[in-house]
Design a protein around this motif. Structure first.
Motif, mmCIF file in Angstrom:
data_model
loop_
_atom_site.group_PDB
_atom_site.id
_atom_site.type_symbol
_atom_site.label_atom_id
_atom_site.label_comp_id
_atom_site.label_asym_id
_atom_site.label_seq_id
_atom_site.Cartn_x
_atom_site.Cartn_y
_atom_site.Cartn_z
ATOM 1 N N TRP A 172 0.836 -1.207 0.000
ATOM 2 C CA TRP A 172 0.000 0.000 0.000
ATOM 3 C C TRP A 172 0.869 1.255 0.000
ATOM 4 N N GLU B 147 2.184 1.908 -3.405
ATOM 5 C CA GLU B 147 1.131 2.384 -4.303
ATOM 6 C C GLU B 147 0.821 3.861 -4.077
ATOM 7 N N ALA C 76 3.834 0.102 -9.774
ATOM 8 C CA ALA C 76 3.020 1.319 -9.775
ATOM 9 C C ALA C 76 3.492 2.333 -10.810
#
Length: 349
Positions: A195, A198, A235
């Motif tokens: 996370w 990202e 990403a």
């Protein structure tokens, strides 16, 4: 791999414990500033502070960071970490902008959803109660989104045409260019590491992971770092992030060192139950400097990270901690690939 950096991380304890050099909050605050000055003179790259609320520890980082900035010129100044549950993200953006301007762009701010604390719903007492259907962790991540937009110059409120003559979106002031790429999120799991990547944030990983797979701490943390880097690549971000890990490193060179930390020699990881699940705690590195150099050179996560933050016993005072940092800089850190800033500058010429 980017340049290897080392820094200190102070939890900023104070209290009337026997032998403490920080019996009061004032002692801790002023000594933190002095240690940043001493660390810069030694060649340490980063001076960071932990943030806790409702405890006799450092709590309000920005006045302290600004004071540290005013007394130094080169060393990075950071946090590890600011609990976003307690923050007004727009006011925090203003404070961060001020402190970063004073430092000349040296802030490296670590933030997160916070860790277990003595207060029951402490952030609620500050007026930050999650709306129905949202957890404290959800609210912390939402505040991060608002904060990141604010320091990146987004308009966050409509102007009053009676005051401005036009209708436009206003950004918080001051802005500090580049700060958005110097924000870190404290990650305790491999899932959170994905996370963080990202979101386009740097990652901090401490001496605690809130998961356990049975492998040694450094190997699990190295896996977390690899997960983060893989997710970053996926990403498609167009810049290179940084990763820090924390370690307790206590070189023993005097009888005083042996008195305080001799019992930590040969320590190992610990596994415990925390916040509803198993967690793995990293060991303390204590011993002769040459042995510590060998051990840290074999620490998989220390090798994988670009920054090593050394947790310090701040209650032992500035002189003791400056000597500890100088010993590590001279006799331990070179084994993990660290080069003093002055030598880096010469090599770059």
């Amino acid at each position: 791999m980017s340049t290897k950096r080392i820094g200190f991380l102070s939890f900023g304890h104070w209290g009337p414990a026997r032998g403490s050099s920080t019996p009061t909050a004032k002692d801790t605050l002023l000594q933190t500033i002095e240690l940043a000055v001493a660390a810069e003179e030694i060649g340490i790259d980063n001076a960071s502070v932990r943030v806790h609320h409702f405890a006799p520890q450092l709590s309000a980082p920005f006045p302290l960071l600004a004071a540290m900035a005013a007394r130094t010129s080169r060393i990075e100044l950071g946090t590890g970490v600011i609990d976003m549950r307690y923050e007004n993200p727009l006011y925090m953006a203003e404070e961060a902008g001020v402190a970063d301007q004073i430092s000349g762009g040296r802030l490296q701010l670590g933030v997160s959803r916070g860790s277990p604390e003595p207060a029951l719903n402490g952030a609620h007492a500050f007026g930050f109660v999650p709306p129905e259907g949202m957890s404290d962790a959800d609210l912390a991540r939402h505040k991060l989104e608002v904060f990141m937009a604010a320091i990146d110059g987004a308009g966050v409120v409509a102007s009053d045409p009676r005051m401005t003559g036009v209708s436009q979106a206003l950004a918080v002031q001051p802005q500090s260019p580049g700060l958005a790429r110097r924000i870190w999120w404290g990650s305790g799991t491999r899932a959170t590491a994905t996370w963080v990547a990202e979101q386009g944030l740097n990652m901090q990983s401490s001496t605690l992971l809130t998961e356990d797979t049975g492998v040694p701490f450094d190997e699990l943390q190295a896996e977390q770092i690899q997960v983060y880097r893989d997710a970053w690549k996926a990403a498609g971000h167009d810049w290179e992030p940084r990763v820090s890990v924390s370690r307790s490193v206590m070189p023993i060179t005097t009888d005083v060192d042996r008195l305080y930390f001799g019992g930590e020699q040969g320590s190992d990881d610990q596994v415990g139950y925390l916040d509803g699940g198993y967690a793995r705690f990293g060991k303390t590195y204590a011993g002769e400097p040459d042995r510590l150099a060998e051990e840290l050179a074999q620490d998989a996560a220390v090798q994988a990270a670009d920054t090593l933050l050394l947790t310090i016993p701040n209650q032992l005072g500035v002189e003791y901690n400056a000597r500890l940092l100088e010993t590590i800089a001279k006799h331990v850190a070179p084994a993990i690939g660290w080069v003093p800033p002055a030598e880096r500058a010469l090599a770059a010429v």
